[in-house]
Structures are given as structure tokens and as C-alpha cells.
Design a protein around this motif. Structure first.
Motif, PDB file in Angstrom:
ATOM      1  N   TRP A  85       0.433   4.160  -2.739  1.00 40.43           N
ATOM      2  CA  TRP A  85       0.080   5.540  -2.380  1.00 40.43           C
ATOM      3  C   TRP A  85       1.061   6.521  -3.004  1.00 40.43           C
ATOM      4  O   TRP A  85       0.674   7.585  -3.477  1.00 40.43           O
ATOM      5  CB  TRP A  85       0.046   5.732  -0.869  1.00 40.43           C
ATOM      6  CG  TRP A  85      -1.175   5.181  -0.215  1.00 40.43           C
ATOM      7  CD1 TRP A  85      -2.469   5.294  -0.633  1.00 40.43           C
ATOM      8  CD2 TRP A  85      -1.226   4.430   0.992  1.00 40.43           C
ATOM      9  NE1 TRP A  85      -3.314   4.652   0.232  1.00 40.43           N
ATOM     10  CE2 TRP A  85      -2.573   4.112   1.246  1.00 40.43           C
ATOM     11  CE3 TRP A  85      -0.252   3.993   1.885  1.00 40.43           C
ATOM     12  CZ2 TRP A  85      -2.981   3.387   2.356  1.00 40.43           C
ATOM     13  CZ3 TRP A  85      -0.661   3.262   2.997  1.00 40.43           C
ATOM     14  CH2 TRP A  85      -2.004   2.966   3.219  1.00 40.43           C
ATOM     15  N   LYS A  86       2.340   6.173  -3.003  1.00 46.07           N
ATOM     16  CA  LYS A  86       3.345   7.065  -3.600  1.00 46.07           C
ATOM     17  C   LYS A  86       3.187   7.142  -5.120  1.00 46.07           C
ATOM     18  O   LYS A  86       3.298   8.213  -5.705  1.00 46.07           O
ATOM     19  CB  LYS A  86       4.757   6.598  -3.243  1.00 46.07           C
ATOM     20  CG  LYS A  86       5.122   6.853  -1.808  1.00 46.07           C
ATOM     21  CD  LYS A  86       6.505   6.349  -1.496  1.00 46.07           C
ATOM     22  CE  LYS A  86       6.791   6.519  -0.007  1.00 46.07           C
ATOM     23  NZ  LYS A  86       8.058   5.914   0.390  1.00 46.07           N
ATOM     24  N   PRO A 106      -5.110   3.050  -5.340  1.00 47.11           N
ATOM     25  CA  PRO A 106      -5.720   2.914  -4.008  1.00 47.11           C
ATOM     26  C   PRO A 106      -7.134   3.496  -3.969  1.00 47.11           C
ATOM     27  O   PRO A 106      -7.425   4.489  -4.633  1.00 47.11           O
ATOM     28  CB  PRO A 106      -4.791   3.701  -3.093  1.00 47.11           C
ATOM     29  CG  PRO A 106      -3.880   4.473  -3.960  1.00 47.11           C
ATOM     30  CD  PRO A 106      -3.994   3.971  -5.354  1.00 47.11           C
ATOM     31  N   TYR A 124      -6.098  -1.575   9.769  1.00 50.24           N
ATOM     32  CA  TYR A 124      -4.979  -2.459  10.082  1.00 50.24           C
ATOM     33  C   TYR A 124      -4.748  -2.526  11.592  1.00 50.24           C
ATOM     34  O   TYR A 124      -4.604  -3.608  12.164  1.00 50.24           O
ATOM     35  CB  TYR A 124      -3.722  -1.968   9.364  1.00 50.24           C
ATOM     36  CG  TYR A 124      -2.535  -2.855   9.576  1.00 50.24           C
ATOM     37  CD1 TYR A 124      -2.377  -4.019   8.840  1.00 50.24           C
ATOM     38  CD2 TYR A 124      -1.574  -2.545  10.525  1.00 50.24           C
ATOM     39  CE1 TYR A 124      -1.282  -4.843   9.036  1.00 50.24           C
ATOM     40  CE2 TYR A 124      -0.481  -3.366  10.731  1.00 50.24           C
ATOM     41  CZ  TYR A 124      -0.350  -4.509   9.985  1.00 50.24           C
ATOM     42  OH  TYR A 124       0.727  -5.336  10.193  1.00 50.24           O
ATOM     43  N   MET A 139       0.833  -1.186   0.000  1.00 58.62           N
ATOM     44  CA  MET A 139       0.000   0.000   0.000  1.00 58.62           C
ATOM     45  C   MET A 139       0.876   1.247   0.000  1.00 58.62           C
ATOM     46  O   MET A 139       0.549   2.209  -0.688  1.00 58.62           O
ATOM     47  CB  MET A 139      -0.932   0.006   1.215  1.00 58.62           C
ATOM     48  CG  MET A 139      -2.102  -0.978   1.132  1.00 58.62           C
ATOM     49  SD  MET A 139      -3.257  -0.751  -0.239  1.00 58.62           S
ATOM     50  CE  MET A 139      -3.893   0.874   0.018  1.00 58.62           C
ATOM     51  N   GLN A 140       1.964   1.212   0.771  1.00 61.47           N
ATOM     52  CA  GLN A 140       2.839   2.382   0.846  1.00 61.47           C
ATOM     53  C   GLN A 140       3.326   2.788  -0.554  1.00 61.47           C
ATOM     54  O   GLN A 140       3.305   3.970  -0.909  1.00 61.47           O
ATOM     55  CB  GLN A 140       4.051   2.095   1.750  1.00 61.47           C
ATOM     56  CG  GLN A 140       3.716   1.792   3.179  1.00 61.47           C
ATOM     57  CD  GLN A 140       3.200   3.003   3.935  1.00 61.47           C
ATOM     58  OE1 GLN A 140       3.442   4.139   3.568  1.00 61.47           O
ATOM     59  NE2 GLN A 140       2.464   2.754   4.994  1.00 61.47           N
ATOM     60  N   TYR A 197      -6.840   3.207   6.095  1.00 67.55           N
ATOM     61  CA  TYR A 197      -6.171   1.914   6.040  1.00 67.55           C
ATOM     62  C   TYR A 197      -5.485   1.620   7.371  1.00 67.55           C
ATOM     63  O   TYR A 197      -5.561   0.506   7.882  1.00 67.55           O
ATOM     64  CB  TYR A 197      -5.149   1.886   4.899  1.00 67.55           C
ATOM     65  CG  TYR A 197      -4.462   0.557   4.756  1.00 67.55           C
ATOM     66  CD1 TYR A 197      -5.087  -0.497   4.102  1.00 67.55           C
ATOM     67  CD2 TYR A 197      -3.187   0.340   5.280  1.00 67.55           C
ATOM     68  CE1 TYR A 197      -4.459  -1.725   3.963  1.00 67.55           C
ATOM     69  CE2 TYR A 197      -2.556  -0.878   5.147  1.00 67.55           C
ATOM     70  CZ  TYR A 197      -3.199  -1.910   4.493  1.00 67.55           C
ATOM     71  OH  TYR A 197      -2.580  -3.135   4.368  1.00 67.55           O
ATOM     72  N   SER A 198      -4.839   2.643   7.942  1.00 66.84           N
ATOM     73  CA  SER A 198      -4.157   2.471   9.232  1.00 66.84           C
ATOM     74  C   SER A 198      -5.140   2.094  10.324  1.00 66.84           C
ATOM     75  O   SER A 198      -4.861   1.223  11.149  1.00 66.84           O
ATOM     76  CB  SER A 198      -3.418   3.749   9.622  1.00 66.84           C
ATOM     77  OG  SER A 198      -2.385   4.009   8.711  1.00 66.84           O
ATOM     78  N   ASP A 228      -7.387   6.010   1.794  1.00 67.56           N
ATOM     79  CA  ASP A 228      -6.206   6.784   2.158  1.00 67.56           C
ATOM     80  C   ASP A 228      -5.473   6.103   3.311  1.00 67.56           C
ATOM     81  O   ASP A 228      -5.954   5.131   3.890  1.00 67.56           O
ATOM     82  CB  ASP A 228      -6.576   8.228   2.498  1.00 67.56           C
ATOM     83  CG  ASP A 228      -7.578   8.334   3.634  1.00 67.56           C
ATOM     84  OD1 ASP A 228      -7.700   7.380   4.440  1.00 67.56           O
ATOM     85  OD2 ASP A 228      -8.248   9.370   3.739  1.00 67.56           O
ATOM     86  N   LYS A 229      -4.305   6.643   3.642  1.00 72.49           N
ATOM     87  CA  LYS A 229      -3.466   6.043   4.686  1.00 72.49           C
ATOM     88  C   LYS A 229      -4.168   6.005   6.035  1.00 72.49           C
ATOM     89  O   LYS A 229      -4.045   5.026   6.773  1.00 72.49           O
ATOM     90  CB  LYS A 229      -2.152   6.812   4.826  1.00 72.49           C
ATOM     91  CG  LYS A 229      -1.169   6.550   3.734  1.00 72.49           C
ATOM     92  CD  LYS A 229       0.129   7.295   4.022  1.00 72.49           C
ATOM     93  CE  LYS A 229       1.122   7.088   2.920  1.00 72.49           C
ATOM     94  NZ  LYS A 229       2.401   7.745   3.202  1.00 72.49           N
TER      95      LYS A 229
END
Length: 114
Positions: free
Chosen positions: A5-6, A55, A66, A1-2, A62-63, A58-59
């Protein structure tokens, strides 16, 4: 995912290109991408047999997902057990714990004021 996202959009080969050595096999990354898609975190646009992934979450969201699953899976959903575990594993003393609580309070106050 990281990496996705980038990139914002990318094919499996693009994702692999951004990974550190030793790079995983194409099929490994492709399988992970498909699992993320099944879970609703990413989607794709098809170009014939090739898929460009992007994606859907967003982070932050998702965070949250998780971390909630991590908390349920390893600490029976108990935040107190999680903090206690990390305090013990990192040999935190009461001063460290007080500093941590101070930061938590500041973040909570900031969230309430927004």
C-alpha cells in the motif's frame, strides 16, 4: 500488504527492501505475494519473467476481510467472545468497558450520520 500500500507498486525486491531486519528470503516473500494474488488482494504486470505487483483492495476492505476471518477462526464468529477475551486479557474494569462502549457508540452515531 502494508508495504505494498505504501509503495503502490513494487517488485518483490522492493517489498523486501522496505522490510525490517532480519529480512526474509526472497522465495518466502514471493510465495506470500503469490498467495495474496490468488486471493484477489493484489495483481501484477509482467515484464518478461519479472512481475510488478500492486494492490487491488484498499486497507478498509482488506481489514474487514481479515478481521471477519479472524473472528470466525478464533471466536466462532462471536464478537462478544472477542471483546470478552480482550477485556479479560487486558484486565479491563467496568470503567474501561464503559469507555470502550462510549467510543463504539460515537463511531456508530458518526457512521449513521454520514
Amino acid at each position: 500488504m502494508q508495504i505494498l500500500w505504501k509503495l503502490r507498486r513494487g517488485f518483490v525486491k522492493d517489498i523486501i527492501a522496505k522490510m525490517p531486519e532480519p529480512k526474509p528470503a526472497y522465495n518466502t516473500v514471493s510465495t506470500i505475494v503469490r498467495i495474496l494474488e490468488q486471493k484477489g488482494f493484489i495483481d501484477h504486470k509482467a515484464y518478461g519473467k519479472t512481475h510488478e505487483y500492486f494492490p487491488l483492495v484498499d486497507k478498509i476492505n482488506y481489514s474487514k476481510f481479515y478481521l471477519n476471518n479472524f473472528l470466525k477462526g478464533y471466536f466462532s464468529g462471536s464478537f462478544e467472545s472477542l471483546v470478552s477475551f480482550f477485556a479479560k486479557e487486558n484486565d479491563m474494569n467496568m470503567e474501561d468497558v464503559d469507555e470502550l462502549l462510549k467510543h463504539v457508540k460515537e463511531n456508530l452515531d458518526k457512521t449513521e450520520n454520514d
